[in-house]
Design an enzyme around this catalytic site. Structure first.
Site, PDB file in Angstrom:
ATOM      1  N   ASP A   1       0.839  -1.201   0.000  1.00 23.16           N
ATOM      2  CA  ASP A   1       0.000   0.000   0.000  1.00 23.16           C
ATOM      3  C   ASP A   1       0.874   1.250   0.000  1.00 23.16           C
ATOM      4  O   ASP A   1       2.090   1.173  -0.107  1.00 23.16           O
ATOM      5  CB  ASP A   1      -0.919  -0.025   1.217  1.00 23.16           C
TER       6      ASP A   1
ATOM      7  N   HIS B   1       1.282  -8.864  -3.954  1.00 17.54           N
ATOM      8  CA  HIS B   1       0.347  -7.830  -3.516  1.00 17.54           C
ATOM      9  C   HIS B   1       1.153  -6.545  -3.296  1.00 17.54           C
ATOM     10  O   HIS B   1       1.573  -6.216  -2.190  1.00 17.54           O
ATOM     11  CB  HIS B   1      -0.373  -8.258  -2.234  1.00 17.54           C
TER      12      HIS B   1
ATOM     13  N   ASP C   1       0.154 -17.333  -5.300  1.00 16.60           N
ATOM     14  CA  ASP C   1       0.828 -16.254  -6.033  1.00 16.60           C
ATOM     15  C   ASP C   1      -0.202 -15.460  -6.818  1.00 16.60           C
ATOM     16  O   ASP C   1      -0.421 -15.697  -8.013  1.00 16.60           O
ATOM     17  CB  ASP C   1       1.886 -16.842  -6.970  1.00 16.60           C
TER      18      ASP C   1
ATOM     19  N   GLU D   1       1.845 -10.454  -0.042  1.00 11.15           N
ATOM     20  CA  GLU D   1       2.176  -9.034   0.056  1.00 11.15           C
ATOM     21  C   GLU D   1       3.683  -8.891   0.255  1.00 11.15           C
ATOM     22  O   GLU D   1       4.386  -9.837   0.633  1.00 11.15           O
ATOM     23  CB  GLU D   1       1.422  -8.354   1.202  1.00 11.15           C
TER      24      GLU D   1
END
Length: 573
Positions: free
Chosen positions: A181, A491, A536, A545
């Protein structure tokens, strides 16, 4: 990291394929080995009793050996035999061959076997920089526009104070995006920066010779320190100048979608001051003041500024010993919440004591335990620093620091010897971010080896390193861009949104996580077994992630093995 992300994804046949399990095969470190390293492969138990090593190109046999006895490894529910081919020392590209099983992935034996993965793991931080564009001359096909200038950050109600009421505007640019993120967290920056600076403290010549091709390369600082400074400068901006307290995080109120940084334009906030943030900040700034003291001429005044910031944050934490982070109801990003702070107090105290020589910072060492570190338990970091700087301690404290580290290292070595897979990870050890748990175990084994060199201890660290690079029951590397079967869909928002087929290289995927907290958003995992619970795909924030604290021990351990593994004696092949 520990978070929950709700994603709206179109899930189809490609997702089903992402969860499919490969048939068990020969598991090796798919990057390779140093000539003098311990070399062990895991082989599915069967009728075969022997193995051979063959040249990857010609197929010529260069080594033969006997497989170990079959044994059950519970974390994967598999019966395995071990193939020890440590006698292979000649540089080259090879495969392991066992009758009845497909040949292993190709691997290299080379004197610089881990230089490339180390450089990529460290350059991954450059790719995760906030507040700057990544131009093609440094980022190649992963070039991107700047995002999150963070020059206009709002003070959240939870962070308001007399000099900075709710809605005040501050600037806190730079720093690294924490994970997949676009938010920035002091607590997770703490262990991350510490581990990278410790790598420099312990192996300075290795990093002084490294060239990462970042914008600062060629200036008067080693590239590792240039990269760490990008985050340290953000951290300094997170301290309230009025009282020395430190904001817990800089974040949106919710996670962004799968967009590039420049397209993530939501309002940004600093959220609550916390004791954990203040202490992690104090520890890292004290350590950084020590490391950057050698570069006073290049960055005049910076070491003193860092030390002063550390001492102010410590004083704030002493005055606010129970300012536990509580997630505000309107904020829905990662919390890095920590209810127990005795380890943070001990770590910050140890760093300040070593850096200043002031005994009032000395933690109560007799009551301080040791363990494998992660962001929520940092007492092991205190012991690493105390053991590294024994010459600055009273003799009894120096002896205690060595004893604590060697005791943990011995326990980890014993677990390695007892493991059927020869990896020292039990079923309960596979959790969120298990790859970093693997590498932080290796990191603590390295500390034991540095205090008391021992081939077995180094072999145990090597085995854990091998585990994340392919010697695992998944038969895949967990580092993007490395190995025959690396993660292709981490991710990681830039890797998902940039239109480039290959993900940004050098990132360590979180790894098997039997909790599978994302399974309502993802295709079915092929297995719920602890060492196999991995998928994956971008949807899998629970197993795929990336995170800055996970990459840090990859940087440390790859450098440590590259430096500490002895070269074979002349004439030995």
């Amino acid at each position: 990291m520990r978070r929950r992300v709700l994603l709206s994804l179109g899930l189809g046949l490609a997702l089903a394929a992402a969860g499919a399990a490969a048939e068990p095969g020969i598991a090796v470190n798919q990057v390779g080995y140093l000539p003098g390293a311990a070399k062990v492969a895991a082989v599915p138990a069967g009728a075969a009793q022997a193995f051979s090593v063959v040249e990857a190109g010609s197929g010529r046999t260069v080594l033969r050996g006997r497989l170990g006895a079959a044994a059950r490894w519970a974390p994967a529910g598999q019966d395995v035999r071990l193939a020890d081919f440590s006698a292979l020392r000649a540089p080259g590209r090879y495969r392991l061959r066992v009758a009845g099983v497909a040949d292993s992935p190709a691997f290299d034996v080379a004197a610089d076997a881990y230089a490339a993965v180390n450089a990529a793991a460290l350059k991954a931080y450059y790719f995760n920089r906030a507040s700057t564009a990544l131009p093609p001359e440094h980022a190649g096909r992963w070039a991107r526009a700047a995002g999150h200038a963070d020059e206009r950050v709002l003070v959240h109600a939870s962070a308001a104070g007399p000099g900075r009421p709710e809605g005040s505007v501050i600037a806190a640019p730079k720093g690294w995006y924490d994970a997949g993120d676009y938010n920035k967290y002091i607590v997770n920056s703490g262990i991350t920066v510490y581990t990278l600076l410790a790598a420099y403290e312990h192996f300075p010549a290795f990093f002084q010779a490294q060239h990462l091709d970042i914008p600062e390369s060629g200036n008067a600082l080693p590239d590792l320190l240039d990269e760490v400074l990008w985050n340290l400068e953000w951290m300094l901006a997170m301290q309230d100048p009025a009282d020395g307290g430190v904001y817990h995080k800089l974040t949106n109120k919710g996670f962004d979608g799968a967009v590039m940084p420049a397209d993530a334009t939501g309002e940004r906030y600093v959220v609550q001051k916390s004791t954990a943030a203040a202490l992690d900040f104090a520890a890292v700034m004290a350590q950084a003041s020590r490391v950057f003291a050698a570069f006073e001429a290049q960055r005049p005044g910076l070491p003193a500024r860092m030390r002063a910031a550390a001492e102010r944050a410590w004083a704030w934490a002493q005055a606010h010993p129970q300012a536990i982070y509580r997630q505000p109801p309107d904020v829905h990003t990662g919390d890095y919440g920590d209810e127990r702070l005795d380890d943070e107090f001990a770590w910050a105290g140890a760093e300040l004591w070593v850096s200043t020589g002031d005994a009032r910072y000395r933690p109560d060492l007799a009551r301080l335990a040791i363990g494998v570190p992660f962001w929520g338990d940092v007492k092991g970091l205190a012991w690493i620093t105390l053991a590294q700087h024994r010459d600055r301690l009273p003799p009894a404290d120096a002896a205690l620091a060595s004893a604590r580290v060697l005791s943990l290292s011995a326990g980890l070595s014993a677990a390695w010897r007892a493991s059927a897979y020869r990896v020292g990870m039990g079923a309960a050890d596979y959790d969120w971010g298990s790859s970093s748990s693997v590498l932080n175990r290796a990191l603590m084994l390295v500390q034991g080896h540095r205090l008391k060199p021992d081939a077995g201890t180094l072999a145990a660290a090597q085995a854990l390193f091998d585990h994340v690079l392919g010697r695992n029951p998944l038969g895949r590397s967990l580092v993007t861009g490395f190995g025959e079967r690396p993660p292709l869909h981490p991710h990681h928002r830039p890797s998902e949104a940039d239109g480039v087929e290959a993900p940004v290289p050098g990132f360590l995927a979180g790894g098997p996580n039997p909790g599978r907290q994302d399974q309502q958003h993802c295709p079915a995992y092929a297995s719920a077994l602890p060492a196999l619970a991995y998928i994956d795909h971008f949807c899998s924030y629970a197993s795929n992630e990336v995170a800055i604290n996970w990459n840090a021990p990859l940087v440390y351990v790859s450098a440590a093995l590259q430096v500490l593994t002895p070269a074979p004696a002349p004439g030995r092949r």
